[in-house]
Each structure stands twice: as structure tokens, then as C-alpha cells.
Write a protein that holds these residues in place. Sequence first.
Motif, PDB file in Angstrom:
ATOM      1  N   SER A   1       8.605  40.574  55.805  1.00  0.00           N
ATOM      2  CA  SER A   1       7.246  40.449  55.255  1.00  0.00           C
ATOM      3  C   SER A   1       7.087  39.147  54.483  1.00  0.00           C
ATOM      4  O   SER A   1       6.047  38.475  54.568  1.00  0.00           O
ATOM      5  CB  SER A   1       6.933  41.639  54.354  1.00  0.00           C
TER       6      SER A   1
ATOM      7  N   GLU B   1       0.546  44.711  59.042  1.00  0.00           N
ATOM      8  CA  GLU B   1       1.773  45.458  59.317  1.00  0.00           C
ATOM      9  C   GLU B   1       1.512  46.959  59.426  1.00  0.00           C
ATOM     10  O   GLU B   1       2.256  47.672  60.099  1.00  0.00           O
ATOM     11  CB  GLU B   1       2.808  45.178  58.227  1.00  0.00           C
TER      12      GLU B   1
ATOM     13  N   LYS C   1       0.038  37.977  63.435  1.00  0.00           N
ATOM     14  CA  LYS C   1       0.159  38.200  61.987  1.00  0.00           C
ATOM     15  C   LYS C   1      -0.035  36.899  61.222  1.00  0.00           C
ATOM     16  O   LYS C   1      -0.706  36.872  60.181  1.00  0.00           O
ATOM     17  CB  LYS C   1       1.521  38.816  61.687  1.00  0.00           C
TER      18      LYS C   1
ATOM     19  N   GLY D   1       8.734  45.363  58.526  1.00  0.00           N
ATOM     20  CA  GLY D   1       8.036  44.930  57.334  1.00  0.00           C
ATOM     21  C   GLY D   1       7.690  46.085  56.413  1.00  0.00           C
ATOM     22  O   GLY D   1       7.865  47.267  56.741  1.00  0.00           O
TER      23      GLY D   1
ATOM     24  N   ASN E   1      13.270  44.615  55.527  1.00  0.00           N
ATOM     25  CA  ASN E   1      11.827  44.638  55.735  1.00  0.00           C
ATOM     26  C   ASN E   1      11.101  43.710  54.771  1.00  0.00           C
ATOM     27  O   ASN E   1      10.106  43.080  55.132  1.00  0.00           O
ATOM     28  CB  ASN E   1      11.301  46.065  55.585  1.00  0.00           C
TER      29      ASN E   1
ATOM     30  N   LEU F   1      -1.323  40.757  54.930  1.00  0.00           N
ATOM     31  CA  LEU F   1      -0.011  41.048  55.497  1.00  0.00           C
ATOM     32  C   LEU F   1       0.213  42.550  55.595  1.00  0.00           C
ATOM     33  O   LEU F   1       0.619  43.074  56.637  1.00  0.00           O
ATOM     34  CB  LEU F   1       1.071  40.401  54.634  1.00  0.00           C
ATOM     35  N   VAL F   2      -0.037  43.251  54.509  1.00  0.00           N
ATOM     36  CA  VAL F   2       0.195  44.697  54.504  1.00  0.00           C
ATOM     37  C   VAL F   2      -0.712  45.392  55.506  1.00  0.00           C
ATOM     38  O   VAL F   2      -0.284  46.288  56.245  1.00  0.00           O
ATOM     39  CB  VAL F   2      -0.014  45.261  53.079  1.00  0.00           C
TER      40      VAL F   2
ATOM     41  N   SER G   1       2.694  46.385  63.782  1.00  0.00           N
ATOM     42  CA  SER G   1       4.014  45.856  63.466  1.00  0.00           C
ATOM     43  C   SER G   1       5.049  46.969  63.591  1.00  0.00           C
ATOM     44  O   SER G   1       4.737  48.158  63.426  1.00  0.00           O
ATOM     45  CB  SER G   1       4.038  45.269  62.054  1.00  0.00           C
TER      46      SER G   1
ATOM     47  N   ARG H   1       6.711  36.170  56.806  1.00  0.00           N
ATOM     48  CA  ARG H   1       5.385  36.172  57.420  1.00  0.00           C
ATOM     49  C   ARG H   1       4.326  35.637  56.469  1.00  0.00           C
ATOM     50  O   ARG H   1       3.479  34.820  56.847  1.00  0.00           O
ATOM     51  CB  ARG H   1       5.026  37.594  57.862  1.00  0.00           C
TER      52      ARG H   1
END
Length: 280
Positions: A88, A223, A150, A230, A84, A219-220, A227, A91
Amino acid sequence: MRAQPAALTAPPAPLNRSNHRSAYTAFFRKSASFWLALPFPLGLLLLWALAAQQGWVAPQVLPSPQAVLATFTELIQSGELFDNLKISFLRVVLGFGVGVAGGLLLGVAMGLSPLFKDYFYPFFKAFSQVPVLGWLPLLMLLVGIDEALKIILIAKAALVPIAVNTYKGIENVPARYVDVARVLRFSRWQLLWRVIFPAALPPIWNGVRYGFTHAWLALVVVELLASSEGLGYMIVFGRQLFQLDVVIAAVVVVGVVGYLGDQVLARIEVILLGWRRSGF
């Protein structure tokens, strides 16, 4: 008796200890800042362990540090955490790279062309005021929920601070630098590469660091909402199954990786701006 050469009779020059002193001073400053920053997280950790031991909070809500450490070890051994984390990381690298390229282009264009700034800056200002989550529903309809969604949202999060800092850095280059370059009859390219960009590099690089922070946060968030892989997905999945130890382990990894990424950019900044310390 013949006089000896001056090179033989002159006393030895005193040793220059300024470099050693500056190195020792920098070392002690870093050590002092480390020890000053250590008590607060240690205090939180002790309070967490005490709360778990005394049963102040149910273990289903706040697992003990030992349980989180055991889960963290299990996630490493199974390879789930690294899988994961790799997803991440890829990405954020792609989105951040697109954001850096777009932010630098826009910032340079607005900084060097007043006409372009007058036409484009109001739209850019309005665009930057919409948070990442505000674009999520529209982009889900346009590009779906695959990787393109994303990457676009991460790139948007990074682009805004990079473009603003680049534009402001170029705009705030002291006019006397440009005057000296004109006296020396620099061409336009020489003015840009030897005067404008070096003088604007510190704020530009600050924008890059801010852009990375925003990209990692975006990103977080993405996700968490859209998602199936990740670190953000691990947090959501752990919450849905009420596995708070998985949630805390993933949150710790998110914080550590974000901090390490910023430190890498800080080290690159030291290399890029090393000429400033030499008094150039």
C-alpha cells in the motif's frame, strides 16, 4: 586616578529570556493540546471494552479490544501486516508523486498564464467534480485491474487539490510584491523564484498535504474494490470471512499511517517556511 574603560565599568547586559519563554510556551501549548485530545479516544476505548465485556454487541460483530490486540500481534509476527502495508505504501508513494508533479505543473500554468486558465480551467473544474469511484469502471476497461489502475486513481485524487491550491496561491500573491520586484528591476526568473513562488508556497504546501490525504483515502477505496493485496484488501478479506478483528486492526493501521504521513509533511512545512518566523 585613571578612569577605567567603559567596557569594564558598564553593567552586564540582561539575559535575553524571550527565546526560552517562547520555547516553554510552545511546549506547554503542545502538551495542553495533547491532553485535551486524549479523553475522547480513551472514552471510546473504554466504551468499546465495556460493550464487549457486558455483551451488548455480539463478539462476531464487535470483538473485544483484547481480541483485536491479539490479532494485531499475530499479524505482525506472521509478517502479513508489514507485507500488505509495504504494498500500500509503495502504491501511494508512486501515485502521490505523479499527482504532485501533475498538480504543480497545472497549477503553475493556470496561475501564470491567464490564457491557459481561460481555456483549460472549465475542463479541469468538470474533471475534478467526478469522484475517484466514477473513473473506476472506465479505467478498468482501459488499463485493467493491475497496478496502473491504482496509480492513476491515486494520482487523480492527489492532483486536484494540489493544482487548485497552487493556482489560487499564485493568483493571490499581493500585487505590491510584484510592484517592488519591478522597481528593483527583477528579471522574470527572479520574479518567479524570489517573489511569486515563495509568497505562494504556504497555500501550495497546504495543497500538497490535502493531496496526500486524498491519495491515501483513494488508495484504500481502490484496494477495497480492485486489489488482492494491501491494507484495503485486508479489510475486504476480513469482512468476507467475518473476521472483524482483522478488519478493525487494518482500519487502525490505515488511520495511524495516514496521520503519521500528514505529520511528516507538517514537519517539512515548518522547515520550508521557517524564514517566515524570522520576519523576512
